[in-house]
Design an enzyme around this catalytic site. Sequence first.
Site, PDB file in Angstrom:
ATOM      1  N   ARG A 303       0.829  -1.208   0.000  1.00 10.49           N
ATOM      2  CA  ARG A 303       0.000   0.000   0.000  1.00 10.49           C
ATOM      3  C   ARG A 303       0.865   1.259   0.000  1.00 10.49           C
ATOM      4  O   ARG A 303       0.571   2.222  -0.720  1.00 10.49           O
ATOM      5  CB  ARG A 303      -0.947  -0.017   1.205  1.00 10.49           C
ATOM      6  N   TYR A 443      -6.244  -1.197  -6.591  1.00 13.55           N
ATOM      7  CA  TYR A 443      -5.572  -2.371  -6.023  1.00 13.55           C
ATOM      8  C   TYR A 443      -4.854  -2.074  -4.711  1.00 13.55           C
ATOM      9  O   TYR A 443      -4.606  -0.937  -4.361  1.00 13.55           O
ATOM     10  CB  TYR A 443      -4.695  -3.079  -7.030  1.00 13.55           C
ATOM     11  N   GLU A 444      -4.616  -3.172  -3.982  1.00  6.77           N
ATOM     12  CA  GLU A 444      -4.133  -3.127  -2.593  1.00  6.77           C
ATOM     13  C   GLU A 444      -5.116  -2.383  -1.687  1.00  6.77           C
ATOM     14  O   GLU A 444      -4.735  -1.788  -0.685  1.00  6.77           O
ATOM     15  CB  GLU A 444      -2.733  -2.497  -2.509  1.00  6.77           C
ATOM     16  N   GLY A 445      -6.387  -2.448  -2.037  1.00  2.00           N
ATOM     17  CA  GLY A 445      -7.424  -1.813  -1.238  1.00  2.00           C
ATOM     18  C   GLY A 445      -7.870  -0.508  -1.856  1.00  2.00           C
ATOM     19  O   GLY A 445      -7.074   0.419  -2.027  1.00  2.00           O
TER      20      GLY A 445
END
Length: 602
Positions: A303, A443-445
């Site tokens: 992140r 992506y990655e949240g």
Amino acid sequence: MATYRAPLEDMLFVLRQLAGIDELAALPDFAEAGYDTARAVLEECAKFNEGVVAPLNRSGDLQPATLENGEVTTSPGFAEAFRAFVEGGWQGVQHPERFGGQGLPKLVATPCIEMLNSANLSFALCPLLTDGAIEALLTAGSPAQQQLYVPNLISGDWTGTMNLTEPQAGSDLALVRTKAVPQPDGSYRIFGQKIFITYGEHDMATNIVHLVLARTPEAPEGIKGISLFVVPKYVVDEEGGNGKRNDVWCTSIEHKLGIAASPTAVLVYGDDKGEVGAGAIGYRIGEENRGLEYMFVMMNAARFAVGIQGIAVAERAYQHAVAYAKERVQSRDVAGSPGPVAIIHHPDVRRMLMTMRACTEGARSLAYVAAAHSDWAQHGADEATREHHRRLYEYLVPIVKGWSTEMSIEVASLGVQVHGGMGFIEETGAAQYYRDARILTIYEGTTAIQANDFVGRKTVRDRGAVARQLLGQVAETEQALAERGGDDLVAIAARLRAGREALARAVDYVVDAFGSDVRAVFAGSVPYLQLAGNVLCGWQMARAASKADAMRKAGVGDARFLDAKIATARFYADHILVQAPGLAETIVVGAKGVLAVPEAAF
């Protein structure tokens, strides 16, 4: 088409004046990693990325990776560039020397990561995931696993992936169904399907180490029943080399809006197509049913790195737009001119370029300061110091990820706008940055996931303690600016004060309302994250202006650069920071509009 040039002057200014590289070098672990070392590393990194990686950006977009018979061939030149990347030691910049890394601070590695992503976002995704795999193994792997996998990942002989998502389990990992069946020898057989696996199959390394979330037969339901496994593409033999082909196969690669050269794989485990029988051979990392906890180490690293990707794409889009604006001649100057002028003379084009520049520099400054907190959190002299910086770093990560990536889309969009109609034409290159940036908020949240974490774990859990600590530091900067005097610094201080007060109001609301009206709080979670990013990046720009003013008056540094830094900080205050009170209003009173319309009315 504009070529990439690393913004070394700004990077080094931030490292020294804002992030405190000299203070970090006072720690025993970083005694050889002061400013001079950082400058030498960054200069070499710039040469590599400008000369080797950046030229592959456009060609990779036009000639993406291909899949045939389960094997992926990456874009022309990628495999050779990756070999040069790892041979130069760039994969190991921040990793321990005992495993073959350079052991440099995250603060030094962060601008290196930015340069790599500015040069070629699709290419940089492979090292990004490998960094995360290394961190996960160093956190939860056994000594034997660390000794086997980490040196090979740092050397680039192997690369790493993160296998979370399944067709029915996107952000909700409680729905993961991949099975891990224990074997008499202590290994496991893995069965299932994973999707959206970045560099899940490629030809740039001899082996690919998949970190896979799966459930053992007796595991409880939900996130408490997930374990983490390491599953190599080739099973490692007794000599530590690549042995039999494991039962994990790429069945397709996605056709994406952007990052076209990055192979995003669908992986199937357990189709009995390899050389080991049915079920991919895997090995558990750490304790059973604690897999999500371990994977969050990798996710948190990723992140932060994705936030750096946002800054990197914004920088590249800005450079591209500036180059075009200087050479494109169109229309007379509004104040009068004998003939058409380069469009950089037009006030609104200048406004767009300054927006791109100010937002990028603000995000860069906050991210580098966060990286320094991470270094202090791991290497500080005592537990109290480490805990203090750990809390600050963890608070800043969702801002670095969420604000920087949302900013990158806006900046890339402005880059297209600066080009006018030519920006909508693929051949000019501006559109690629816009397309590439669009994945970064997902992506990655997603941004909402970052914002929900920012509300719950980073603000409410400690009743806003870390937030208010940072607000106290913002107030100190306001005072310092006012004391220095001068029109620019006084104006910046006034805007910063209004921003701080707006963020303080939002923090109080989030903490106080969370227990009584949680849906209202989460209705404003993304604006809350955006407000925090707006103000804290503005704080760093204000600090930069103060430092630049002091250096200018002392006759230290390049006056041209220092003047531009102050002017950019003033622009940020007048055009970006002024949005803070409106965002606070949205957070505090805006929930009713979000939730008022019933579902059936949509």
